[in-house]
Enzyme design. Structure first.
Site, PDB file in Angstrom:
ATOM      1  N   GLU A 330       0.811  -1.048   0.089  1.00 44.99           N
ATOM      2  CA  GLU A 330       0.052  -0.106   0.151  1.00 44.99           C
ATOM      3  C   GLU A 330       0.857   1.086  -0.183  1.00 44.99           C
ATOM      4  OE1 GLU A 330      -3.354   2.281   2.510  1.00 44.99           O
ATOM      5  OE2 GLU A 330      -2.645   0.279   3.486  1.00 44.99           O
ATOM      6  N   GLU A 415      -8.155   2.054  -3.104  1.00 44.40           N
ATOM      7  CA  GLU A 415      -8.974   2.187  -1.656  1.00 44.40           C
ATOM      8  C   GLU A 415      -9.695   3.297  -1.286  1.00 44.40           C
ATOM      9  OE1 GLU A 415      -6.269   1.226   1.560  1.00 44.40           O
ATOM     10  OE2 GLU A 415      -5.428  -0.486   0.355  1.00 44.40           O
ATOM     11  N   ASP A 445     -11.751   0.622   2.427  1.00 43.16           N
ATOM     12  CA  ASP A 445     -10.669   0.794   3.533  1.00 43.16           C
ATOM     13  C   ASP A 445     -11.483   0.908   4.747  1.00 43.16           C
ATOM     14  OD1 ASP A 445      -8.300   0.915   4.506  1.00 43.16           O
ATOM     15  OD2 ASP A 445      -7.861   3.010   4.107  1.00 43.16           O
ATOM     16  N   GLU A 500      -5.721  -5.095   8.478  1.00 45.89           N
ATOM     17  CA  GLU A 500      -4.504  -4.310   8.419  1.00 45.89           C
ATOM     18  C   GLU A 500      -4.600  -4.037  10.160  1.00 45.89           C
ATOM     19  OE1 GLU A 500      -5.602  -0.342   6.820  1.00 45.89           O
ATOM     20  OE2 GLU A 500      -7.466  -0.399   7.717  1.00 45.89           O
TER      21      GLU A 500
END
Length: 581
Positions: A330, A415, A445, A500
């Site tokens: 990312e 995202e 996200d 995440e």
């Protein structure tokens, strides 16, 4: 009602018309309101207590003595006064959806309106009540004065409600406010007649009372009112300013006519409340101006940083949660100014509200894709702001950046926030559809922090959801069932799941056990510079062992025990080289 008014003007006084006709006019609205409450579940409590109050008032009129002098307070007054708690309960039930979110300044607006209204009512009633030409007893004066006093409370709430909701949010509050004005007028006329000794069963106030009852019924039948309204500071402040003007008129009139001292005191306090409220509004305006100036300054600084190469991208790896194989990274924007790193949340919100968002997005896309082109087929994820979805040329700019850097669309994931994904916007829907048609992956996200669900998101062209770090971090306690359910439902809908915020090996292993697809977090790697990420990729021969992902299938029952086994030891035991990545 028109016939009743004509009869009053003509001086007709018959029991059928001027007594029972009035009772029917005052009672029928209560029956209609109760019928509405019984037939419809929406606002049943509010309309039930309103109808009960109207019926109670009608019963009071039935019990009213037909004497030519002001009656001694009795049973009729009990029923009339009992209606007021019902009316107030109705207003409280209607205001409950927005009262919880009402700002504290609303209390100052209400205080200004109540004090000014009470001051005007007292100025109209008190002189005659004090002179007492009708020779009323103390209890009679007190009861007669109680009606306008209670009306002032109702009028304040009704005016605030009408100002908050506005006509567009539903006319119920406006109709109730106008009706309460009629009720106040009727009660003031009633009190004046009683104090003057001119009271009789048929007088001008009787013509006004039915207006309140029928406007209350009209509010019930006015249609479905929108529940989710936001307290409108401008409208409520405007209502408070009107009240302040009325209070000022009272104070000025005191120079020429004798205004009761209590009225002038209340008018003075109303002005103080309005001045204090205006001062708070002025302070808010100043703060907003300073914040806007600060925001413009931040945007200018970011524009300068963009032009002079002070902005850079760092890359946080995304790995397969089962094998540890690197799947991509990312891209995260970083700003270093004079050797000081500035956190993205200190400047990105201001940029997102400015015209700089589009060129900054293009810069991040170009840098991220140029770097991804050197990774040998790994993907890259780039964050989009909500404002980007309102840019009709965004898909064309994304496609141009892909071609310019020679990266296939399938290697790019954009995202978007959960709020932006479900926002009801035709332009956003078209932009997302165009990006999906181009082959670009779309990811939601921080999933779980908004007010949507995966089922709701399924109608959008997304391929991936990222479970917010707040859920992942608490997986060992209360959040694991939520994460497990999210993963299972996402897979049932054909969506890939990314977790995440993974900060330890136990969390990573638990996510693997739950079937999570991709993992990201400090346990895997912190965000790295482009050079650091390249070095991290080159040293991936021991990654699965370092992350604790080796031999999990043989030890599912022992997930609570984390053992770091070097790759060299595994090679010695198995006789086979450790798989890269």
């Amino acid at each position: 009602m028109a016939a009743y008014w004509v009869a009053l003007v003509a001086g007709v006084s018959t029991p059928f018309l001027t007594r029972w006709g009035l009772i029917v006019l005052l009672t029928a609205p209560g029956v209609l309101v109760l019928y509405r409450a019984a037939a419809h579940r929406e606002r049943r409590f509010a309309w039930t207590v309103l109808g009960t109050g109207l019926i109670s008032s009608g019963i009071g009129w039935i019990l009213q003595p037909q004497a030519t002098v002001a009656p001694v307070p009795g049973l009729a007054d009990g029923f009339w006064l009992a209606a007021y708690p019902c009316y107030l309960a109705t207003f409280a039930a209607l205001a409950r959806p927005w009262l919880r979110r009402a700002p504290r300044k609303l209390a100052l607006d209400g205080a200004a309106i109540m004090l000014a209204t009470a001051g005007v009512a007292i100025a109209l009633v008190l002189p005659n009540a004090a002179a007492n030409p009708g020779r009323l007893t103390g209890i009679e004066q007190l009861v007669n004065f109680a009606y306008p006093a209670a009306d002032c409370v109702l009028l304040t709430v009704a005016l605030i409600g009408a100002a908050v909701a506005g006509w567009r949010a539903g006319p119920a509050w406006s109709l109730l406010a106008v009706g309460i004005v009629a009720l106040v007028t009727g009660d003031i006329l009633w009190a004046l007649h009683a104090a003057d000794g001119t009271w009789n069963p048929i007088m001008s106030s009787n013509a006004i009372y039915p207006i309140w009852a029928w406007l209350a019924a009209a509010a019930v039948y006015a249609g479905r009112e929108i529940r989710w309204v936001t307290p409108g500071a401008v409208r409520t402040h405007a209502a408070a300013l009107v009240a302040a003007i009325a209070a000022l008129v009272l104070l000025v009139a005191n120079e020429w006519v004798e205004v009761p001292a209590l009225s002038t005191v209340l008018a003075g306090f109303a002005l103080l409340a309005a001045i204090h409220r205006t001062g708070l509004a002025l302070a808010d305006g100043v703060r907003q101006s300073l914040a806007a100036a600060r925001e413009r300054e931040i945007v200018d600084q970011v524009r300068h940083a963009l032009a002079h190469g002070e902005l850079d991208l760092h890359y946080q790896p995304l790995v397969d949660a089962r094998t540890g194989t690197v799947k991509g990274a990312e891209a995260l924007l970083r700003w270093s100014r004079d050797g000081v790193n500035i956190a993205p949340d200190q400047f990105l919100p201001a940029v997102e509200r400015s015209e700089l968002m589009a060129p900054l997005t293009d810069y991040v896309l170009d840098r991220a894709l140029a770097q991804a082109a050197t990774w040998g087929g790994l993907g890259v994820s780039v964050n989009l702001a909500t404002a980007n979805l309102s840019e009709p040329d965004l898909p064309a700019r994304v496609i141009a950046a892909l071609r310019r850097n020679g990266v296939p669309p399938s290697k790019l994931t954009l995202e978007i926030t959960e709020t932006a994904a479900v926002e009801d916007s035709v332009m956003a829907d078209q932009v997302l559809a165009a990006l999906d048609s181009a082959g670009v992956g779309l990811s939601v996200d921080d999933f779980g922090t908004g007010h949507s669900s995966i089922v709701r998101l399924a109608r959008f062209p997304i391929r991936e959801v990222k479970i917010d770090r707040s859920f992942v971090r608490e997986m060992h306690t209360s959040q694991r069932p939520i994460v497990a359910t999210t993963i299972a439902l996402a897979h049932a809908l054909g969506l890939r799941v990314v977790a995440e915020g993974i900060e330890d090996a136990g969390t990573l292993l638990a996510l693997r056990e739950l079937g999570c697809d991709l993992a990201q977090g400090y346990h895997i790697s912190r965000p790295l510079t482009a050079a650091g990420f390249a070095a991290w990729l080159a040293a991936d021969d021991r990654r699965a062992g370092d992350l604790g992902l080796v031999d999990l299938d043989r030890h599912r029952e022992g997930l609570g025990l984390i053992v770091d086994v070097p790759a060299a030891n595994l090679e010695a035991r198995t006789g086979a080289p450790h798989p890269a990545g």
